[in-house]
Scaffold this active site. Structure first.
Site, PDB file in Angstrom:
ATOM      1  N   ASP A  61     100.522  52.809 -33.621  1.00  0.00           N
ATOM      2  CA  ASP A  61      99.774  51.672 -34.139  1.00  0.00           C
ATOM      3  C   ASP A  61      99.182  50.999 -32.917  1.00  0.00           C
ATOM      4  O   ASP A  61      99.883  50.310 -32.168  1.00  0.00           O
ATOM      5  CB  ASP A  61     100.696  50.717 -34.901  1.00  0.00           C
ATOM      6  CG  ASP A  61      99.947  49.530 -35.499  1.00  0.00           C
ATOM      7  OD1 ASP A  61      98.823  49.231 -35.031  1.00  0.00           O
ATOM      8  OD2 ASP A  61     100.483  48.884 -36.416  1.00  0.00           O
ATOM      9  N   ASN A  88      89.578  56.096 -29.649  1.00  0.00           N
ATOM     10  CA  ASN A  88      88.755  56.375 -30.825  1.00  0.00           C
ATOM     11  C   ASN A  88      89.229  55.655 -32.077  1.00  0.00           C
ATOM     12  O   ASN A  88      88.449  55.474 -33.006  1.00  0.00           O
ATOM     13  CB  ASN A  88      88.730  57.886 -31.080  1.00  0.00           C
ATOM     14  CG  ASN A  88      88.012  58.235 -32.355  1.00  0.00           C
ATOM     15  OD1 ASN A  88      86.787  58.167 -32.435  1.00  0.00           O
ATOM     16  ND2 ASN A  88      88.775  58.583 -33.382  1.00  0.00           N
ATOM     17  N   SER A 139      79.937  51.913 -31.007  1.00  0.00           N
ATOM     18  CA  SER A 139      79.084  52.118 -32.178  1.00  0.00           C
ATOM     19  C   SER A 139      77.709  51.549 -31.883  1.00  0.00           C
ATOM     20  O   SER A 139      77.569  50.645 -31.041  1.00  0.00           O
ATOM     21  CB  SER A 139      79.676  51.401 -33.402  1.00  0.00           C
ATOM     22  OG  SER A 139      78.779  51.416 -34.490  1.00  0.00           O
ATOM     23  N   TYR A 152      82.838  43.653 -37.893  1.00  0.00           N
ATOM     24  CA  TYR A 152      82.794  44.975 -37.271  1.00  0.00           C
ATOM     25  C   TYR A 152      81.857  44.959 -36.065  1.00  0.00           C
ATOM     26  O   TYR A 152      82.196  45.482 -34.998  1.00  0.00           O
ATOM     27  CB  TYR A 152      82.343  46.011 -38.296  1.00  0.00           C
ATOM     28  CG  TYR A 152      82.323  47.429 -37.767  1.00  0.00           C
ATOM     29  CD1 TYR A 152      83.512  48.133 -37.583  1.00  0.00           C
ATOM     30  CD2 TYR A 152      81.119  48.053 -37.457  1.00  0.00           C
ATOM     31  CE1 TYR A 152      83.507  49.432 -37.097  1.00  0.00           C
ATOM     32  CE2 TYR A 152      81.100  49.358 -36.973  1.00  0.00           C
ATOM     33  CZ  TYR A 152      82.294  50.042 -36.791  1.00  0.00           C
ATOM     34  OH  TYR A 152      82.278  51.331 -36.312  1.00  0.00           O
ATOM     35  N   LYS A 156      82.867  45.845 -32.147  1.00  0.00           N
ATOM     36  CA  LYS A 156      82.269  46.937 -31.378  1.00  0.00           C
ATOM     37  C   LYS A 156      81.438  46.401 -30.207  1.00  0.00           C
ATOM     38  O   LYS A 156      81.328  47.050 -29.164  1.00  0.00           O
ATOM     39  CB  LYS A 156      81.421  47.820 -32.284  1.00  0.00           C
ATOM     40  CG  LYS A 156      82.250  48.637 -33.265  1.00  0.00           C
ATOM     41  CD  LYS A 156      83.249  49.546 -32.550  1.00  0.00           C
ATOM     42  CE  LYS A 156      83.998  50.446 -33.504  1.00  0.00           C
ATOM     43  NZ  LYS A 156      84.936  51.357 -32.810  1.00  0.00           N
ATOM     44  N   THR A 187      81.654  61.495 -41.968  1.00  0.00           N
ATOM     45  CA  THR A 187      83.107  61.381 -41.993  1.00  0.00           C
ATOM     46  C   THR A 187      83.559  61.075 -43.411  1.00  0.00           C
ATOM     47  O   THR A 187      82.738  60.933 -44.321  1.00  0.00           O
ATOM     48  CB  THR A 187      83.587  60.260 -41.053  1.00  0.00           C
ATOM     49  OG1 THR A 187      83.091  58.991 -41.547  1.00  0.00           O
ATOM     50  CG2 THR A 187      83.093  60.462 -39.635  1.00  0.00           C
TER      51      THR A 187
END
Length: 252
Positions: A61, A88, A139, A152, A156, A187
């Site tokens: 984790d 990653n 990203s 998000y 990033k 994905t």
């Protein structure tokens, strides 16, 4: 090519998607690979398909420092060194600042920011020793803003600038730090999207398709290799040309 023979590579979020493809790419190029993931069962399945004796699956984790330390310890106990860290592991929860919750932010920031920081912090002493490198999965959302993805994008963006800061601080110690910035990638998260949604993305991607995880993995492997020995502090878009645009629509 066996660019990573006798090298040890640690990949977080290695049970699926870009992480799985990255673990497979490094294994194909001769590396011993540690596949770290929240889902140990899935990581073990991938590890079992790689070269016998040169793959290790571990639970982690990344948002918990103690868990990251256990991952590093397991790597050193099995292989005795660390040459490449691929940060990653990541999560995505959509929503504007008004729509998303505090819990959403805590989850995104703990994995996408804390995880990258914790893994880098604990791996760096061993990377200094091996003159190794770090490759982060950032990203295109860290290079520019998205609609409906404020948390998000913030996370990033932090990875993008953390990459630069690490590169400055540790380059003189022989450690290079770079990131890949994927755009739309095929994905599990995108498999069930309607074609109409994909078409919206394709309008902005000159290559008119999403990336394959293996294509992103190839760039990660390049950045970690001696072929990129003078590349440091770079956030490299892997997006089919999406960020080449200034945002204006195609006319005619």
């Amino acid at each position: 090519m066996l660019r990573f023979a006798d090298k040890v590579v640690l990949v977080t979020g290695a049970a699926a998607g870009i992480g799985e493809a990255t673990a497979r790419r490094f294994a194909d190029e001769g590396a011993s690979v540690v596949l770290a993931d929240w889902s140990l069962d899935k990581a073990q399945v991938v590890a079992s398909e790689l070269h016998s004796g040169k793959a290790l699956a571990v639970h982690v984790d990344v948002s918990i420092l103690k868990s990251v330390q256990q991952m590093i310890d397991a790597t050193l106990q099995r292989f005795g060194r660390l040459d490449v860290l691929v940060n990653n592991a990541g999560v995505h929860i959509p929503g504007t600042v008004l729509d998303a919750t505090e819990a959403d932010w805590r989850k995104i920031s703990s994995v996408n920011i804390d995880g990258v920081i914790f893994c880098s912090k604990l791996a760096l002493p061993y990377l200094v020793e091996s003159k190794g490198c770090i490759v982060n999965t950032a990203s295109v959302s860290g290079l520019g803003g998205d609609w409906g993805g404020a948390f998000y994008c913030a996370s990033k963006g932090a990875v993008v600038n953390f990459t630069r800061a690490l590169a400055l601080d540790h380059g003189a110690q022989g450690v290079r730090v770079n990131s890949v910035c994927p755009g739309l990638t095929r994905t599990a998260m995108t498999w069930d999207w309607d074609q109409s949604v994909r078409d919206k993305f394709y309008e902005r991607i000159p290559l008119q398709r999403e990336a394959l995880p293996s294509e992103v993995a190839a760039v990660i492997a390049f950045l970690a290799s001696a072929d990129a020995s003078f590349i440091n502090g770079v956030n490299l878009p892997v997006d089919g040309g999406q960020t080449a645009s200034d945002g204006q629509p195609r006319v005619g």
